[in-house]
Design an enzyme around this catalytic site. Structure first.
Site, PDB file in Angstrom:
ATOM      1  N   ASP A   1      10.660  -9.774  -5.429  1.00 34.24           N
ATOM      2  CA  ASP A   1       9.857  -8.542  -5.486  1.00 34.24           C
ATOM      3  C   ASP A   1      10.334  -7.408  -4.576  1.00 34.24           C
ATOM      4  O   ASP A   1       9.513  -6.699  -3.975  1.00 34.24           O
ATOM      5  CB  ASP A   1       8.393  -8.864  -5.171  1.00 34.24           C
ATOM      6  CG  ASP A   1       7.816  -9.942  -6.052  1.00 34.24           C
ATOM      7  OD1 ASP A   1       8.473 -10.337  -7.034  1.00 34.24           O
ATOM      8  OD2 ASP A   1       6.702 -10.413  -5.754  1.00 34.24           O
TER       9      ASP A   1
ATOM     10  N   LYS B   1       6.553 -11.225 -13.404  1.00 35.73           N
ATOM     11  CA  LYS B   1       5.448 -12.136 -13.127  1.00 35.73           C
ATOM     12  C   LYS B   1       4.181 -11.361 -12.788  1.00 35.73           C
ATOM     13  O   LYS B   1       4.240 -10.201 -12.370  1.00 35.73           O
ATOM     14  CB  LYS B   1       5.791 -13.091 -11.981  1.00 35.73           C
ATOM     15  CG  LYS B   1       6.021 -12.429 -10.618  1.00 35.73           C
ATOM     16  CD  LYS B   1       6.456 -13.464  -9.592  1.00 35.73           C
ATOM     17  CE  LYS B   1       6.737 -12.837  -8.238  1.00 35.73           C
ATOM     18  NZ  LYS B   1       5.542 -12.329  -7.538  1.00 35.73           N
TER      19      LYS B   1
ATOM     20  N   CYS C   1       3.731 -12.948  -1.635  1.00 28.92           N
ATOM     21  CA  CYS C   1       4.530 -13.567  -2.695  1.00 28.92           C
ATOM     22  C   CYS C   1       5.589 -14.524  -2.164  1.00 28.92           C
ATOM     23  O   CYS C   1       5.845 -15.566  -2.767  1.00 28.92           O
ATOM     24  CB  CYS C   1       5.167 -12.480  -3.560  1.00 28.92           C
ATOM     25  SG  CYS C   1       3.942 -11.491  -4.465  1.00 28.92           S
TER      26      CYS C   1
END
Length: 208
Positions: free
Chosen positions: A36, A98, A131
């Site tokens: 990310d 995601k 995350c």
């Protein structure tokens, strides 16, 4: 006839040494996951530039030594894609969108990871306490050997990053630095790969 008697304590020491040897990052067993590092997330990250330089060092090492790289992106329609600066280090087909915070919740990502046959997962990305941490904890549950690159993960605050690193260590992850990744992947000097990658450490890091 000579025989070597090994005590129970000695056997424990030998087993521990064997386990430690296995925990070196191995270019034949490792895979790098970039979590990310996206356009709308990075501006808020504490000490972003050192994180990106460390990330590039890991990714350049992976590319030089043919270590696979997988990339996740959290809701890219809202948060943008992985920053342009890192896009030269992976193939477009190795990017996985995601919605779950943990990458383990992304079925295509997990299918690709398992299909790779790689047991060691080297983690870089953001945010360390969201995350990254959730991915690490769930990968540990899946019995992967997980290495978190401390200087290549980040959060909006240093306190959250520190708490996340401490929790991941307690849970069984190995915390390493970008240079540790480089030298463990290399294992020895004198190779063409060593000559290429060692130049990165001599270069002004602003050029990485």
């Amino acid at each position: 006839m000579f025989s070597l008697r090994v005590s129970f304590k000695d056997k424990e020491v030998i087993q521990q040494l064997q386990a430690e040897e296995e925990m070196l990052i191995d270019a034949q067993k490792a895979l790098v996951v970039v979590i990310d590092v996206q356009e709308k997330l990075v501006p808020a990250i504490h000490e972003l530039e050192p994180l990106l330089k460390a990330s590039e060092l890991v990714l350049k090492s992976a590319c030089e030594l043919n270590v696979p790289v997988l990339v996740t992106e959290q809701y890219p329609r809202g948060l943008g894609h992985t920053i342009e600066r890192l896009k030269t280090y992976y193939a477009p087909g190795d990017v996985f969108e995601k919605m779950s915070f943990s990458s383990v919740g992304c079925s295509p990502f997990m299918a690709q990871l398992k299909q790779s046959g790689r047991q060691q997962v080297v983690i870089i990305g953001i945010e360390a306490h969201v995350c990254v941490q959730q991915t690490v904890l769930e990968l540990l549950d899946e019995r992967f050997d997980v290495f978190v690159v401390a200087d290549a993960v980040g959060s909006r605050t240093p306190e959250n990053k520190q708490l996340a690193l401490e929790r991941m260590i307690r849970s069984g992850a190995e915390v390493v630095s970008a240079e540790m990744v480089l030298f463990e992947l290399l294992r020895e000097a004198g190779t063409p790969e060593f000559k290429t990658l060692s130049r990165l450490l001599k270069t002004d890091k602003s050029e990485l």
